[in-house]
Write an enzyme that holds these catalytic residues in place. Structure first.
Site, mmCIF file in Angstrom:
data_model
loop_
_atom_site.group_PDB
_atom_site.id
_atom_site.type_symbol
_atom_site.label_atom_id
_atom_site.label_comp_id
_atom_site.label_asym_id
_atom_site.label_seq_id
_atom_site.Cartn_x
_atom_site.Cartn_y
_atom_site.Cartn_z
ATOM 1 N N PRO A 84 0.785 -1.244 0.000
ATOM 2 C CA PRO A 84 0.000 0.000 0.000
ATOM 3 C C PRO A 84 0.810 1.284 0.000
ATOM 4 O O PRO A 84 0.579 2.157 -0.833
ATOM 5 C CB PRO A 84 -0.839 -0.122 1.266
ATOM 6 C CG PRO A 84 -0.943 -1.590 1.512
ATOM 7 C CD PRO A 84 0.368 -2.164 1.069
ATOM 8 N N VAL A 90 3.064 -2.471 8.245
ATOM 9 C CA VAL A 90 3.237 -3.826 7.707
ATOM 10 C C VAL A 90 4.114 -3.808 6.447
ATOM 11 O O VAL A 90 4.964 -4.671 6.245
ATOM 12 C CB VAL A 90 1.863 -4.471 7.417
ATOM 13 C CG1 VAL A 90 2.033 -5.900 6.931
ATOM 14 C CG2 VAL A 90 1.006 -4.444 8.671
ATOM 15 N N CYS A 91 3.911 -2.773 5.613
ATOM 16 C CA CYS A 91 4.677 -2.668 4.363
ATOM 17 C C CYS A 91 6.176 -2.602 4.628
ATOM 18 O O CYS A 91 6.976 -3.137 3.866
ATOM 19 C CB CYS A 91 4.274 -1.408 3.596
ATOM 20 S SG CYS A 91 2.523 -1.305 3.273
ATOM 21 N N SER A 92 6.554 -1.927 5.707
ATOM 22 C CA SER A 92 7.972 -1.713 5.990
ATOM 23 C C SER A 92 8.674 -2.996 6.399
ATOM 24 O O SER A 92 9.898 -3.040 6.448
ATOM 25 C CB SER A 92 8.127 -0.650 7.085
ATOM 26 O OG SER A 92 7.595 0.580 6.626
ATOM 27 N N ASP A 93 7.913 -4.032 6.727
ATOM 28 C CA ASP A 93 8.499 -5.321 7.085
ATOM 29 C C ASP A 93 8.440 -6.340 5.947
ATOM 30 O O ASP A 93 9.286 -7.224 5.879
ATOM 31 C CB ASP A 93 7.751 -5.924 8.284
ATOM 32 C CG ASP A 93 8.138 -5.248 9.590
ATOM 33 O OD1 ASP A 93 9.122 -4.500 9.597
ATOM 34 O OD2 ASP A 93 7.439 -5.471 10.584
#
Lengths: 198, 198
Positions: A84, A90-93
């Site tokens: 997103p 969450v995206c950063s992981d």
């Protein structure tokens, strides 16, 4: 009693908001992650199905050279990983995890293309915090979210879904997972689907 | 109004959000204790022996027969945990190379938000020799105060077994030797060594 209730309710609601968001956050990003809170799990309508020919695209990459999906045809299976937005929890992981799974992708003769609707400078700064990524990260910024829209994973607020597509060497879509945007898709599900291509 | 208060309280209890429930998962602090963490007994015989576990399906920290337990809270998806993995391996090797430390310190990792597959991916990538445990649904992560990763918690054995937190550390620990020295000093192992205790 009414005053007591009014006093307690905001506190409880605050606790509800704070504790509802559960994700492991890496210290790598320090305090730079913006938390959008819990979002509607899915907010788009798919425009492609398993068995369809994948819509082709060319997008700019943080590596420099633009990447064209059809250039992998007959050579490699392709995993498209839409996330997103940069600098969100969450995206950063998700991509740092894929970064240590290169061997698993290679075992399935697959390349990974990361895609976000952020622009190149933002993606450059963000992915630099992840270490050196082995896969290209593509910017679907302009025309805004055009590729996400063609696949039917552009949300109403202009970011993409957290979605995975597997495209085989013939260019056919073989797997689609439009995941709950608030959760990271388990790696084993993706690898299991990739394994079925062999 | 009384009914309203009861209704709100019931809702909070229903969602596990009564303030009393939150304190159980507070941020780990030196001198404090951890809430009970239940882990599966490893299938790997070497890991089972390392933790001195004889049987059963699950164990708690108090079942580990050692004076000190170091717990690394990590995630396969965390870039700093990836960078830190070789240093944590060196920490383990230094402990194992010293007879006194080997007898008294155990090291484990808990992969927050990681499935067993994801923990194994991390283990294989960095050839991690000590036991790692998955926490796929963030239950342990929540119980341990939702710390950022990597996070190190040192627990020492007291009268009632492994329970007292003597060290907490967020992020990479820098020098392995200095961190090991800190573990030995802050846990009291240094003193027991001087006194000729095992």
């Amino acid at each position: 009693m009414k005053r007591l209730l009014l006093l307690l309710l905001p506190g409880w609601l605050m606790v509800l908001l704070l504790t509802a968001v559960v994700y492991g956050q890496s210290a790598a990003f320090k305090e730079n992650i913006y938390d959008p809170g819990i979002l509607k799990p899915v907010d788009s309508q798919l425009k492609v199905s398993v068995g369809d020919m994948s819509p082709d695209f060319t997008l700019p990459s943080v590596f420099g050279e633009p990447v064209t999906l059809s250039s992998f045809r007959t050579k490699k299976n392709v995993v498209l990983s839409f996330v997103p937005a940069a600098w969100t929890p969450v995206c950063s992981d998700q991509w740092p995890g894929y970064n240590i799974a290169q061997e698993l992708f290679a075992q399935n003769d697959a390349v990974l293309l990361g895609i976000s609707v952020d622009n190149i400078p933002t993606l450059f700064a963000w992915t630099n915090q992840m270490g050196k990524l082995w896969f290209p990260v593509l910017s679907d910024f302009w025309p805004h979210g055009a590729v996400a829209k063609r696949y039917g994973v552009l949300r109403s607020d202009g970011v993409s879904e957290r979605a995975l597509f597997i495209i085989d060497k013939k260019g056919i879509i073989r797997y689609i997972n439009v995941n709950d945007i608030n959760k990271r898709p388990p790696l084993e599900d993706l690898m299991k689907a990739l394994g079925k291509l062999q | 109004m009384k009914k309203g208060l009861i209704f709100v309280t019931a809702l909070c209890i229903l969602f596990g959000l009564y303030p009393g429930a939150i304190s159980a998962g507070g941020y780990p602090e030196k001198g404090g204790t951890l809430p009970p963490v239940i882990l599966p007994v490893p299938e790997n015989h070497a890991h089972k022996a390392y933790l001195s576990l004889s049987g059963g399906k699950t164990f708690v920290f108090k079942d580990i027969k050692a004076k000190v337990l170091m717990v690394e809270i990590f995630s396969m998806y965390c870039p700093h945990c990836q960078v830190e993995a070789p240093a944590v391996n060196r920490l383990y090797q230094k402990i194992e190379a010293d007879p006194h430390l080997k007898q008294n310190i155990r090291l484990i990792g808990i992969g927050v938000g990681n499935s067993a597959f994801e923990v194994n991916t991390f283990r294989k990538k960095y050839a991690i020799p000590f036991p790692l445990f998955p926490d796929p649904d963030f239950k342990i992560y929540s119980a341990l105060g939702k710390v950022r990763t990597p996070f190190f918690i040192g627990i020492k054995s007291e009268n009632k077994g492994m329970e007292r937190i003597f060290l907490v550390h967020l992020g990479g620990f820098g020098s392995v030797d200095e961190f090991l020295q800190r573990i030995a000093q802050e846990s009291g192992l240094d003193e027991s060594m001087k006194n000729g205790e095992n």
